[in-house]
Write a protein that holds these residues in place. Structure first.
Motif, PDB file in Angstrom:
ATOM      1  N   ARG A  50      39.194  38.935  35.127  1.00 27.52           N
ATOM      2  CA  ARG A  50      40.239  39.851  34.798  1.00 27.52           C
ATOM      3  C   ARG A  50      39.757  41.054  33.589  1.00 27.52           C
ATOM      4  O   ARG A  50      40.568  41.630  33.454  1.00 27.52           O
ATOM      5  N   THR A  88      40.102  44.333  34.919  1.00 29.80           N
ATOM      6  CA  THR A  88      41.241  45.149  35.747  1.00 29.80           C
ATOM      7  C   THR A  88      41.717  46.146  34.645  1.00 29.80           C
ATOM      8  O   THR A  88      41.124  46.065  33.612  1.00 29.80           O
ATOM      9  N   HIS A  89      42.664  47.191  35.115  1.00 31.72           N
ATOM     10  CA  HIS A  89      43.020  48.193  34.338  1.00 31.72           C
ATOM     11  C   HIS A  89      44.651  48.107  34.184  1.00 31.72           C
ATOM     12  O   HIS A  89      45.054  48.846  33.673  1.00 31.72           O
ATOM     13  N   ASP A  90      45.111  47.375  35.104  1.00 23.86           N
ATOM     14  CA  ASP A  90      46.544  47.452  35.190  1.00 23.86           C
ATOM     15  C   ASP A  90      47.238  46.458  34.199  1.00 23.86           C
ATOM     16  O   ASP A  90      46.531  45.527  33.644  1.00 23.86           O
ATOM     17  N   ARG A  91      48.521  46.585  33.998  1.00 20.11           N
ATOM     18  CA  ARG A  91      49.155  45.826  32.996  1.00 20.11           C
ATOM     19  C   ARG A  91      49.089  44.200  33.201  1.00 20.11           C
ATOM     20  O   ARG A  91      49.089  43.374  32.414  1.00 20.11           O
ATOM     21  N   HIS A  92      49.268  43.899  34.646  1.00 23.65           N
ATOM     22  CA  HIS A  92      49.212  42.561  34.986  1.00 23.65           C
ATOM     23  C   HIS A  92      47.886  41.931  35.220  1.00 23.65           C
ATOM     24  O   HIS A  92      47.750  40.813  35.418  1.00 23.65           O
ATOM     25  N   LYS A  93      47.004  42.647  34.941  1.00 20.54           N
ATOM     26  CA  LYS A  93      45.491  42.193  35.201  1.00 20.54           C
ATOM     27  C   LYS A  93      45.318  41.570  36.508  1.00 20.54           C
ATOM     28  O   LYS A  93      44.735  40.378  36.745  1.00 20.54           O
ATOM     29  N   THR A  94      45.935  42.321  37.569  1.00 25.19           N
ATOM     30  CA  THR A  94      45.996  41.970  38.893  1.00 25.19           C
ATOM     31  C   THR A  94      44.349  41.722  39.379  1.00 25.19           C
ATOM     32  O   THR A  94      43.627  42.769  39.596  1.00 25.19           O
TER      33      THR A  94
END
Ligand code: 4H7
Length: 222
Positions: free
Chosen positions: A39, A42-48
């Motif tokens: 994780r 990842t770069h998105d808010r939700h750590k997808t």
């Protein structure tokens, strides 16, 4: 040797790798082990870290971008990248010996329904399975491989421990062993082992190892 592990479950690795011989190997700096959370790439808010398979079907796959970024950031010149999945080559002692020769390993623990095929094609040097059964993720297989490899690194085992290992890995199972007392609850230690006759003891051990192998692991004799 340096081993980097990529996993969604770094907490699973606390414990097994902090005890016994693996711990000794780490303390002696013969093994440098780093556990990384996928994780973190990842770069998105939700750590997808997962996504749906193209073409439909059940389950999710690990997203490619975090895997590529993680592996590319950890990779060095001689690094071998190994994936764990039920479809990999079956791990055994001879593969452990091969891996113990490497300088750098990255172990990638699969989760969900596994890997996008491009991870195999572009990044993986090998894909291993620890046996024909299904696990929830690749963390346990990674720990199994780390344990098997760490004890083979030069200097990790004492002379006593390694010469013992030598005889064990010569294709037969271990012969039966006993320690004191020579009689316990009516169960006696075979007379020959108390005899002091080393030629006889060796002969008995060889026979017993063969018998045990025939009975439990006939596949090893082929
Ligand atoms: C990659 C692909 C290794 C990794 C699929 C891993 C057994 C082994 C995994 C899967 C592993 C082994 C995800 C398929 C969970 C099954 C229920 C992680 N299982 N899994 N599914 N034998 N699982 O070395």
């Amino acid at each position: 040797m340096k081993i980097d592990v990529l996993t969604l479950f770094p907490a699973m690795f606390a414990g097994p790798l902090d005890e016994s011989i693996v711990r000794r190997a780490r303390e002696a700096r013969l093994l440098e082990l780093k556990i990384h959370n996928l994780r973190d790439w990842t770069h998105d808010r939700h750590k997808t870290v997962d996504d749906k398979p193209f073409g439909g079907g059940p389950g999710m796959l690990l997203k490619v971008e975090p895997l590529f970024e993680a592996i590319e950031s950890l990779q060095r010149e001689k690094t071998k990248v190994i994936l764990f999945s039920p479809g990999g080559r079956k791990f055994d002692q001879s593969i452990a010996r091969e891996l113990a020769q490497q300088e750098d390993l990255i172990l990638v623990c699969g989760s969900y329904e596994g890997f996008d095929e491009r991870v195999r094609e572009a990044l993986a040097d090998d894909e291993l399975s620890i046996g024909d059964y299904v696990l929830t993720n690749g963390a346990l297989p990674a720990m199994v491989v780390i344990d098997a490899v760490a004890r083979l690194l030069p200097g990790v085992l004492g002379d006593d421990e390694s010469s013992h290992d030598e005889s064990f890995s010569h294709g037969l199972l271990e012969y039966p062993q006993y320690t004191r007392p020579s009689e316990f609850r009516g169960m006696k230690v075979p007379e020959v082992l108390l005899s002091g006759n080393h030629a006889e003891i060796e002969k008995w051990r060889r026979e017993q190892a063969k018998l045990r192998t025939e009975r439990q692991r006939p596949d090893l004799l082929k």
